[in-house]
Design a protein around this motif. Structure first.
Motif, PDB file in Angstrom:
ATOM      1  N   CYS A 192       0.852  -1.187   0.000  1.00  0.00           N
ATOM      2  CA  CYS A 192       0.000   0.000   0.000  1.00  0.00           C
ATOM      3  C   CYS A 192       0.890   1.240   0.000  1.00  0.00           C
ATOM      4  CB  CYS A 192      -0.881  -0.012   1.245  1.00  0.00           C
ATOM      5  SG  CYS A 192      -1.767   1.524   1.530  1.00  0.00           S
ATOM      6  N   CYS A 228       0.162   3.355   3.800  1.00  0.00           N
ATOM      7  CA  CYS A 228       0.652   2.847   5.090  1.00  0.00           C
ATOM      8  C   CYS A 228       1.845   1.899   4.911  1.00  0.00           C
ATOM      9  CB  CYS A 228      -0.470   2.148   5.845  1.00  0.00           C
ATOM     10  SG  CYS A 228      -1.107   0.671   5.039  1.00  0.00           S
ATOM     11  N   CYS A 273      -4.542  -0.234   0.415  1.00  0.00           N
ATOM     12  CA  CYS A 273      -5.146  -1.406   1.050  1.00  0.00           C
ATOM     13  C   CYS A 273      -6.600  -1.494   0.579  1.00  0.00           C
ATOM     14  CB  CYS A 273      -5.135  -1.263   2.570  1.00  0.00           C
ATOM     15  SG  CYS A 273      -3.488  -1.214   3.294  1.00  0.00           S
ATOM     16  N   CYS A 333      -5.805   1.540   6.453  1.00  0.00           N
ATOM     17  CA  CYS A 333      -4.403   1.922   6.629  1.00  0.00           C
ATOM     18  C   CYS A 333      -4.113   2.445   8.036  1.00  0.00           C
ATOM     19  CB  CYS A 333      -4.032   3.003   5.619  1.00  0.00           C
ATOM     20  SG  CYS A 333      -4.321   2.495   3.918  1.00  0.00           S
TER      21      CYS A 333
HETATM   22 ZN   LIG Z   1      -2.741   0.930   3.507  1.00  0.00          ZN
END
Ligand SMILES: [Zn+2]
Length: 165
Positions: A83, A86, A118, A123
């Protein structure tokens, strides 16, 4: 982030039509969400799996972004993706390319911004260690949760800046 209401959410969208903002599915459990652990509110539209939404505060103003998730070709169970907010790594299906139409003239000309996110848009919880990615490997173990949260927020703000221009 501070708790927000359905009305706040519908009024916050900057890159979709007023009609879409009025009709889109807002999470039903707003009163029960762990707001103090959220850098942004993100959710998938249960009735339209390719649609996702993200609402965050930018310079104390709520900004809602409508996203389109591209399912893309499956790259097999063993492949991992990360991602871009994050930096959590997930096995196949845990990360999706999501595209946001840019605001203003750029958006009218068809410009959009794509980010790998994500797929559950959780996140904030991954960064705080409150949710674990299935099969995901933890990288950056040297970072504290506070540092991960700060990094997620910085990535989130540059994403918002790219969409709003
Ligand atoms: Zn994420």
């Amino acid at each position: 982030m501070r708790p927000i209401t359905e009305r706040d959410i519908r009024a916050s969208f900057v890159n979709c039509s007023k009609g879409e903002a009025k009709r889109l599915d807002v999470p039903k459990d707003l009163a029960d969400l762990p707001w103090e652990d959220l850098d942004f509110l993100g959710w998938r539209d249960p009735g339209a799996p390719e649609r996702a939404y993200l609402v965050a505060e930018r310079e104390s103003v709520l900004v809602g972004i409508a996203l389109r998730a591209t399912s893309g070709a499956s790259r097999g169970f063993t492949s991992r993706s990360m991602c871009s907010l994050c930096l959590t790594t997930h096995t196949s299906g845990g990360v999706a390319l999501m595209t946001a139409r840019r605001t203003g003239e750029a958006g009218r000309q068809g410009n959009s911004v794509g980010q790998y996110l994500c797929t559950d848009l959780a996140c904030s919880l991954y960064a705080r260690g409150k949710k674990k990615a299935a099969g995901g490997a933890a990288i950056d173990e040297s970072l504290t949760p506070e540092e991960k949260v700060a990094r997620t927020q910085a990535n989130l703000h540059s994403f918002l800046d790219n969409v709003i221009g």
